[in-house]
Design an enzyme around this catalytic site. Structure first.
Site, PDB file in Angstrom:
ATOM      1  CB  SER A  67      -4.217  -6.521   4.884  1.00 18.31           C
ATOM      2  OG  SER A  67      -3.831  -5.296   4.333  1.00 18.31           O
ATOM      3  NE  ARG A 109      -3.167  -7.539  -4.226  1.00 19.22           N
ATOM      4  CZ  ARG A 109      -3.844  -7.919  -3.150  1.00 19.22           C
ATOM      5  NH1 ARG A 109      -3.192  -8.209  -2.060  1.00 19.22           N
ATOM      6  NH2 ARG A 109      -5.149  -8.014  -3.157  1.00 19.22           N
ATOM      7  CG  HIS A 163      -1.884  -1.049   1.395  1.00 18.89           C
ATOM      8  ND1 HIS A 163      -1.990  -1.831   2.520  1.00 18.89           N
ATOM      9  CD2 HIS A 163      -2.848  -1.482   0.552  1.00 18.89           C
ATOM     10  CE1 HIS A 163      -2.972  -2.694   2.363  1.00 18.89           C
ATOM     11  NE2 HIS A 163      -3.507  -2.514   1.172  1.00 18.89           N
ATOM     12  CE  LYS A 217     -13.035  -6.078   3.574  1.00 17.03           C
ATOM     13  NZ  LYS A 217     -12.493  -5.487   2.371  1.00 17.03           N
TER      14      LYS A 217
HETATM   15  O1  PNS Z   1      -8.860  -2.683   0.406  1.00 17.36           O
HETATM   16  P1  PNS Z   1     -10.199  -3.126  -0.127  1.00 17.36           P
HETATM   17  O2  PNS Z   1     -10.963  -3.916   0.926  1.00 17.36           O
HETATM   18  O3  PNS Z   1     -10.101  -3.864  -1.432  1.00 17.36           O
HETATM   19  O4  PNS Z   1     -11.023  -1.778  -0.413  1.00 17.36           O
HETATM   20  C1  PNS Z   1     -12.361  -1.820  -0.873  1.00 17.36           C
HETATM   21  C2  PNS Z   1     -12.971  -0.420  -0.844  1.00 17.36           C
HETATM   22  C3  PNS Z   1     -12.858   0.177   0.526  1.00 17.36           C
HETATM   23  C4  PNS Z   1     -12.209   0.461  -1.819  1.00 17.36           C
HETATM   24  C5  PNS Z   1     -14.448  -0.538  -1.280  1.00 17.36           C
HETATM   25  O5  PNS Z   1     -15.084  -1.479  -0.487  1.00 17.36           O
HETATM   26  C6  PNS Z   1     -15.187   0.793  -1.182  1.00 17.36           C
HETATM   27  O6  PNS Z   1     -15.013   1.657  -2.019  1.00 17.36           O
HETATM   28  N1  PNS Z   1     -16.013   0.955  -0.130  1.00 17.36           N
HETATM   29  C7  PNS Z   1     -16.768   2.173   0.101  1.00 17.36           C
HETATM   30  C8  PNS Z   1     -18.274   1.937  -0.133  1.00 17.36           C
HETATM   31  C9  PNS Z   1     -18.609   2.095  -1.595  1.00 17.36           C
HETATM   32  O7  PNS Z   1     -18.441   3.133  -2.184  1.00 17.36           O
HETATM   33  N2  PNS Z   1     -19.069   0.981  -2.181  1.00 17.36           N
HETATM   34  C10 PNS Z   1     -19.368   0.924  -3.596  1.00 17.36           C
HETATM   35  C11 PNS Z   1     -18.077   0.737  -4.382  1.00 17.36           C
HETATM   36  S1  PNS Z   1     -18.415   0.108  -5.932  1.00 17.36           S
END
Ligand code: PNS
Length: 164
Positions: free
Chosen positions: A131, A93, A20, A44
């Site tokens: 992670s 990745r 990250h 989550k």
């Molecule tokens: O590190 P991650 O878990 O892959 O991140 C995922 C994240 C936080 C980027 C995604 O879950 C997110 O954008 N969450 C915010 C809620 C939202 O906007 N959801 C719709 C996205 S399509």
């Protein structure tokens, strides 16, 4: 994308890894301001609280003056609009990340047509890093020193041991 130089870099960061940090550092060089956004989603099951995740990121990047760290519990597309950000930065990745990331990028574009999602390719040495892998290794007493920033290594180890 509107012509501004604010970008956001969202994620769970549970906890932040050197993978990250590499993406954050490279993105910070591309924009005037980068906001790292910790997703504060209670659904989550994260090991670290949003506050802890924010603190761990802040402690890892004291040298990046144009980076802010924030948390948000709503839609990312809305957050981008609120902050007047023109880009969402994600690290990619392997191909296995692609379908999910593509789906999120298209959804965010639909919700906020002014924001573009840009993917940065992860450095080859971080391709395998996640992670959840870090948590699994630390939880079993393994050495995570090459996977997380030195400044937060001890914090993560102690915190995960306390969890057990
Ligand atoms: O590190 P991650 O878990 O892959 O991140 C995922 C994240 C936080 C980027 C995604 O879950 C997110 O954008 N969450 C915010 C809620 C939202 O906007 N959801 C719709 C996205 S399509």
């Amino acid at each position: 994308m509107t012509k501004n130089t604010i970008a956001i870099c969202p994620g769970s960061f549970d906890p932040v890894t050197i993978g990250h940090i590499d993406i954050i550092q490279r993105a910070s060089a591309m924009f005037d301001k980068l906001i790292v956004v910790v997703a504060d989603n209670p659904a989550k099951n994260c090991s670290f609280s949003p506050k802890e995740r924010v603190e761990l990121i802040k402690k890892s990047i004291p040298h990046l003056n144009n980076v802010e760290v924030d948390r948000y519990d709503g839609l990312l597309a809305e957050y981008a609009a609120k902050k007047n950000a023109g880009a969402i930065i994600k690290g990619l990745r392997a191909m296995s990340d692609f379908e999910y990331e593509f789906q999120m990028a298209l959804t965010n574009k639909k919700l906020n047509p002014k924001v573009e999602t840009l993917f940065l390719t992860t450095a080859a040495e971080n391709m395998y890093l996640s992670s959840s892998m870090v948590k699994q290794i630390a939880g079993m007493g393994g050495d995570i020193s090459s996977f997380v920033p030195a400044a937060i290594h001890q914090d993560i180890v102690e915190r995960l041991l306390k969890n057990k």
